[in-house]
Design an enzyme around this catalytic site. Structure first.
Site, PDB file in Angstrom:
ATOM      1  N   PRO A 159       7.672  17.117  51.372  1.00 46.12           N
ATOM      2  CA  PRO A 159       8.590  18.074  50.744  1.00 46.12           C
ATOM      3  C   PRO A 159       9.791  17.364  50.130  1.00 46.12           C
ATOM      4  CG  PRO A 159       7.927  18.866  52.899  1.00 46.12           C
ATOM      5  CD  PRO A 159       7.438  17.451  52.792  1.00 46.12           C
ATOM      6  N   HIS A 160      10.290  17.926  49.053  1.00 46.77           N
ATOM      7  CA  HIS A 160      11.456  17.371  48.359  1.00 46.77           C
ATOM      8  C   HIS A 160      12.708  17.763  49.146  1.00 46.77           C
ATOM      9  CE1 HIS A 160      13.669  15.972  44.782  1.00 46.77           C
ATOM     10  NE2 HIS A 160      14.478  16.993  44.996  1.00 46.77           N
TER      11      HIS A 160
END
EC number: 3.2.1.4
Length: 326
Positions: free
Chosen positions: A246-247
């Site tokens: 995930p960013h």
């Protein structure tokens, strides 16, 4: 800072709405009545402040312009007025709702910058409960939110998204699941309000019972949790397969326990560009989600699909709570 000389009626009214809603939650035998009164007191003050000092917060806080820019304050003011009416029953807030210059029309979505659907749904609830008359602005708002829900349910003009081949409601490439979770929250709450009034949703020539609204919401939650072509849960930490990159800065950087020293911007970039999974698993976070063909690229640099947010995960908490009781 927002004040009389540097107004932010959008953020002040939004905070008033939050405090008023919280006061309702804390009222009652199992709550904290004294705390509820404190919340309500400040909600009233903030609403009055917002009405008296109009202006968007990014004009007072320029650094916000490049990130979470507000498009207006009329939705937040209406949102606050409705919650304050629910919390108090006072004529002042009822009159504000009835006399609102802008009640939003048929919206595309409910989100952090657009609260009209939320206000409309609450007014529709109050009408079903007999607490507001079904005329004027009230009737208009009910019609608007029901048109929104018909669009979500694929019985409208499509402005609120179309279904992907795998069955996900798709509206936009950047963090699409925020629109899915908020729409499902409105869907299940309105379904319960309709059921309590022995009513149904009319979409053109089609009449949809409350159970059908809940069923559609369940299908979207099932998709998010893994019943999709990628066979991937888009809630991190749930199921056998979920996004590993995930960013999210906190997830990709090492824990302070393992790396107590300061991490410079240059050093942080090294972690950002790693091809390995994030060092920390942010359990419960929901990423932006797949594209209109149900494809998800699990890459840390893919912020449009991989960025988690509180405004995506918060609504699904309510939806899950509702589905547990079905």
């Amino acid at each position: 800072m927002v004040n009389a000389t540097h107004p932010g009626s959008d953020v002040a009214a939004e905070t008033a709405a939050a405090l008023a809603a919280a006061s309702v939650a804390f009222t009652g035998p199992h709550g904290d009545p004294r705390y509820a009164l404190t919340l309500l007191k400040h909600a009233k003050q903030l609403f009055q402040f917002a009405k008296n000092h109009r202006g968007l917060y990014q004009n007072s806080i320029p650094s916000a312009r490049s990130f979470y820019r507000s498009s207006g304050d009329e939705d937040e003011l209406l949102w606050a007025a409705v919650w304050l009416y629910i919390a108090t029953g006072h004529q002042e807030y009822k009159a504000y709702i009835a006399g609102a210059n802008n009640v939003g029309g048929v919206r595309q979505s409910l989100g952090w910058d657009d609260k009209f659907v939320g206000a409309q749904a609450l007014v529709a609830k109050l009408i079903l409960q007999g607490k507001l008359p079904n005329n004027g602005r009230h009737a208009e708002m009910t019609s608007n939110v029901e048109s929104f829900l018909c669009n979500v349910l694929q019985h409208g003009d499509g402005r609120s998204g179309r279904l992907t081949p795998g069955g996900m409601l798709y509206l936009q490439p950047w963090s699409n699941l925020q629109d899915v979770t908020t729409a499902m929250f409105v869907l299940v709450t309105h379904a319960d309000h309709l059921a309590a009034a022995s009513a149904s949703l009319q979409c053109g020539g089609v009449r949809l019972p409350p159970a059908q609204l809940v069923s559609f919401a369940r299908s979207q939650v099932d998709y998010i949790l893994g019943k999709n072509p990628m066979k991937m849960s888009y809630m991190v930490g749930v199921g056998k397969r979920y996004p590993l990159q995930p960013h999210h800065r906190g997830a990709s950087l090492p824990s302070i326990r393992k790396y107590p020293g300061k991490i410079s911007c240059g050093k942080g970039a090294e972690y950002f560009h790693r091809s390995a999974p994030n060092l920390n698993v942010i359990d419960g976070a929901i990423v932006g989600g797949p594209d209109n063909n149900d494809h998800y690229d699990d890459s840390r640099g893919n912020y449009q699909q991989g960025e988690p947010s509180t405004y995506t995960v918060a609504p699904i908490v309510g939806v899950l709570a509702r589905l547990l009781h079905n």
